[in-house]
Design a protein around this motif. Structure first.
Motif, PDB file in Angstrom:
ATOM      1  N   GLN A  42      44.308 107.165  37.973  1.00 52.10           N
ATOM      2  CA  GLN A  42      44.149 106.503  36.676  1.00 52.10           C
ATOM      3  C   GLN A  42      43.598 107.466  35.628  1.00 52.10           C
ATOM      4  N   ASP A  43      42.666 108.336  36.031  1.00 54.41           N
ATOM      5  CA  ASP A  43      42.103 109.303  35.089  1.00 54.41           C
ATOM      6  C   ASP A  43      43.144 110.337  34.676  1.00 54.41           C
ATOM      7  N   TYR A  44      43.969 110.761  35.626  1.00 52.50           N
ATOM      8  CA  TYR A  44      45.002 111.751  35.330  1.00 52.50           C
ATOM      9  C   TYR A  44      45.983 111.210  34.292  1.00 52.50           C
ATOM     10  N   VAL A  45      46.441 109.984  34.483  1.00 46.52           N
ATOM     11  CA  VAL A  45      47.387 109.370  33.558  1.00 46.52           C
ATOM     12  C   VAL A  45      46.737 109.154  32.195  1.00 46.52           C
ATOM     13  N   MET A  46      45.492 108.708  32.185  1.00 51.14           N
ATOM     14  CA  MET A  46      44.794 108.486  30.924  1.00 51.14           C
ATOM     15  C   MET A  46      44.646 109.777  30.146  1.00 51.14           C
ATOM     16  N   LYS A  47      44.272 110.849  30.803  1.00 47.78           N
ATOM     17  CA  LYS A  47      44.074 112.124  30.107  1.00 47.78           C
ATOM     18  C   LYS A  47      45.392 112.686  29.585  1.00 47.78           C
ATOM     19  N   LEU A  48      46.467 112.444  30.306  1.00 49.70           N
ATOM     20  CA  LEU A  48      47.765 112.889  29.825  1.00 49.70           C
ATOM     21  C   LEU A  48      48.163 112.129  28.561  1.00 49.70           C
ATOM     22  N   ARG A  49      47.929 110.824  28.543  1.00 50.23           N
ATOM     23  CA  ARG A  49      48.224 110.037  27.343  1.00 50.23           C
ATOM     24  C   ARG A  49      47.324 110.455  26.173  1.00 50.23           C
ATOM     25  N   LEU A  50      46.075 110.755  26.479  1.00 54.24           N
ATOM     26  CA  LEU A  50      45.152 111.189  25.427  1.00 54.24           C
ATOM     27  C   LEU A  50      45.555 112.546  24.858  1.00 54.24           C
ATOM     28  N   LYS A  51      46.084 113.420  25.709  1.00 57.19           N
ATOM     29  CA  LYS A  51      46.555 114.716  25.228  1.00 57.19           C
ATOM     30  C   LYS A  51      47.705 114.537  24.245  1.00 57.19           C
ATOM     31  N   ILE A  52      48.604 113.624  24.554  1.00 60.77           N
ATOM     32  CA  ILE A  52      49.709 113.319  23.644  1.00 60.77           C
ATOM     33  C   ILE A  52      49.165 112.722  22.344  1.00 60.77           C
ATOM     34  N   ALA A  53      48.211 111.806  22.482  1.00 61.44           N
ATOM     35  CA  ALA A  53      47.603 111.179  21.304  1.00 61.44           C
ATOM     36  C   ALA A  53      46.931 112.226  20.425  1.00 61.44           C
ATOM     37  N   GLU A  54      46.242 113.181  21.044  1.00 59.57           N
ATOM     38  CA  GLU A  54      45.581 114.242  20.283  1.00 59.57           C
ATOM     39  C   GLU A  54      46.599 115.067  19.500  1.00 59.57           C
ATOM     40  N   SER A  55      47.689 115.450  20.153  1.00 59.83           N
ATOM     41  CA  SER A  55      48.707 116.249  19.478  1.00 59.83           C
ATOM     42  C   SER A  55      49.326 115.494  18.309  1.00 59.83           C
ATOM     43  N   ARG A  56      49.568 114.208  18.516  1.00 63.67           N
ATOM     44  CA  ARG A  56      50.166 113.426  17.430  1.00 63.67           C
ATOM     45  C   ARG A  56      49.181 113.215  16.290  1.00 63.67           C
ATOM     46  N   ALA A  57      47.892 113.124  16.617  1.00 60.88           N
ATOM     47  CA  ALA A  57      46.881 112.996  15.565  1.00 60.88           C
ATOM     48  C   ALA A  57      46.769 114.293  14.765  1.00 60.88           C
ATOM     49  N   LEU A  58      46.885 115.425  15.459  1.00 63.04           N
ATOM     50  CA  LEU A  58      46.750 116.720  14.797  1.00 63.04           C
ATOM     51  C   LEU A  58      47.982 117.091  13.983  1.00 63.04           C
ATOM     52  N   TYR A  59      49.169 116.849  14.540  1.00 65.06           N
ATOM     53  CA  TYR A  59      50.370 117.432  13.982  1.00 65.06           C
ATOM     54  C   TYR A  59      51.306 116.450  13.309  1.00 65.06           C
ATOM     55  N   THR A  60      50.904 115.193  13.171  1.00 62.71           N
ATOM     56  CA  THR A  60      51.708 114.229  12.425  1.00 62.71           C
ATOM     57  C   THR A  60      50.799 113.426  11.504  1.00 62.71           C
ATOM     58  N   ASP A  61      51.429 112.683  10.613  1.00 60.94           N
ATOM     59  CA  ASP A  61      50.680 111.800   9.715  1.00 60.94           C
ATOM     60  C   ASP A  61      50.710 110.356  10.208  1.00 60.94           C
ATOM     61  N   THR A  62      51.186 110.135  11.429  1.00 59.84           N
ATOM     62  CA  THR A  62      51.265 108.787  11.989  1.00 59.84           C
ATOM     63  C   THR A  62      49.870 108.173  12.084  1.00 59.84           C
ATOM     64  N   SER A  63      49.752 106.892  11.738  1.00 64.72           N
ATOM     65  CA  SER A  63      48.451 106.236  11.782  1.00 64.72           C
ATOM     66  C   SER A  63      47.932 106.182  13.208  1.00 64.72           C
ATOM     67  N   LEU A  64      46.615 106.210  13.353  1.00 65.60           N
ATOM     68  CA  LEU A  64      46.006 106.169  14.687  1.00 65.60           C
ATOM     69  C   LEU A  64      46.327 104.855  15.399  1.00 65.60           C
ATOM     70  N   GLN A  65      46.400 103.774  14.644  1.00 72.24           N
ATOM     71  CA  GLN A  65      46.738 102.488  15.247  1.00 72.24           C
ATOM     72  C   GLN A  65      48.150 102.527  15.832  1.00 72.24           C
ATOM     73  N   HIS A  66      49.079 103.128  15.103  1.00 69.78           N
ATOM     74  CA  HIS A  66      50.464 103.218  15.570  1.00 69.78           C
ATOM     75  C   HIS A  66      50.552 104.101  16.816  1.00 69.78           C
ATOM     76  N   ILE A  67      49.842 105.217  16.800  1.00 68.92           N
ATOM     77  CA  ILE A  67      49.813 106.110  17.963  1.00 68.92           C
ATOM     78  C   ILE A  67      49.272 105.363  19.171  1.00 68.92           C
ATOM     79  N   ALA A  68      48.193 104.616  18.975  1.00 69.30           N
ATOM     80  CA  ALA A  68      47.555 103.887  20.078  1.00 69.30           C
ATOM     81  C   ALA A  68      48.501 102.883  20.710  1.00 69.30           C
ATOM     82  N   LEU A  69      49.175 102.112  19.890  1.00 70.05           N
ATOM     83  CA  LEU A  69      50.068 101.076  20.408  1.00 70.05           C
ATOM     84  C   LEU A  69      51.264 101.686  21.127  1.00 70.05           C
ATOM     85  N   GLU A  70      51.812 102.774  20.596  1.00 68.82           N
ATOM     86  CA  GLU A  70      52.956 103.411  21.235  1.00 68.82           C
ATOM     87  C   GLU A  70      52.603 104.011  22.594  1.00 68.82           C
TER      88      GLU A  70
END
Length: 283
Positions: A222-250
């Motif tokens: 569960q931790d491995y999968v969570m950290k992988l999703r968080l890594k994707i979330a971090e990249s999208r937060a850094l390199y796109t203008d997508t809202s954090l709420q939208h990133i979270a739901l996706e």
């Protein structure tokens, strides 16, 4: 910019001197250097470019080119709807959404060639030449051909990034290596990442799966999968203008607060801090 489809855009641009381009994308942009030379700078790191160079650019304004010799670029921009199949599509593009997020989660966004493997680069160049030809042809089938070619483009990119990701890692259990790859490429599919599904798919007893994963990965599944999703979330937060709420739901979080709590738990800072800190560093 010439839009050939509502899910992607293709543009050819020529420069003697680099000018800021008007572009907005949910994901990233692929750059193919048709001719010319100079330097590419991404995240304050510089790398020379020449003809036939292939690069990946994030959405955020953290890049520019120093043109030394008149240069022409082919830009292929991926938009958020690329992986939402249309009513006439025969390919299930939704299954490729995980590939897109795999690239986001594992590409370092440093300057330099996107693909280093000679065979992969030759293959990618052939595919981009097809896109270039269809861009210039612009007939009734061009958008369809480009859209389907992009499926192969992303497959080659993912394969190359996966090679880099696993470089130097040795698994005594080849089945576990296959399991890690499967998780990476299906990170958005909740059903396929369930213990019952994975246990059946990889012929591991469901009651033994958690212990098996922890023994090979040195962390909980569960931790491995969570950290992988968080890594994707971090990249999208850094390199796109997508809202954090939208990133979270996706990415399967309840909301942006849930994603924020998990980011703080595993990495010590929240999503807003990550995005704000990056914007300050980019000034």
């Amino acid at each position: 910019m010439d839009f050939l489809h509502d899910s992607f855009a293709v543009e050819i641009a020529a420069y003697d001197e680099w000018k800021e381009r008007s572009r907005k994308s949910n994901f990233f942009e692929l750059v193919y250097v048709l001719d010319g030379s100079g330097y590419q700078t991404v995240n304050q790191m510089q790398y020379p470019y020449t003809s036939n160079g292939i690069f990946l650019l994030p959405t955020a304004k953290c890049h520019y080119y120093e043109v030394k010799e008149h240069s022409r670029f082919l830009f292929v921009r991926f938009t958020g709807s690329y992986f939402i199949p249309g009513p006439t599509d025969v390919v299930d593009y939704s299954s490729w959404f995980s590939r897109l997020n795999f690239i986001f989660g594992h590409h370092d966004y440093h300057p330099g060639e996107l693909v280093e493997d000679p065979a992969d680069k030759a293959q990618l160049k052939k595919l981009l030449d097809i896109i270039l030809q269809e861009y210039e042809r612009k007939d009734i089938c061009s958008a369809f051909i480009i859209q389907n070619t992009l499926v192969s483009v992303l497959a080659v990119i993912c394969r190359n990034i996966q090679k880099k990701k696993l470089d130097g890692r040795r698994f005594t259990d080849t089945r576990f290596a296959d399991l890690i790859n499967f998780i990476s490429f299906n990170i958005m599919d909740v059903e396929k990442l369930s213990v019952p599904y994975l246990s059946k798919h990889f012929h591991i007893a469901e009651t033994y799966f958690s212990e098996y994963f922890r023994r090979n990965a040195n962390e909980r599944f569960q931790d491995y999968v969570m950290k992988l999703r968080l890594k994707i979330a971090e990249s999208r937060a850094l390199y796109t203008d997508t809202s954090l709420q939208h990133i979270a739901l996706e990415l399967g979080f309840t909301d942006s607060s849930h994603m924020n709590r998990m980011m703080k738990k595993f990495y010590g800072q929240g999503m807003r801090q990550i995005r704000a800190g990056y914007k300050m560093a980019d000034r």
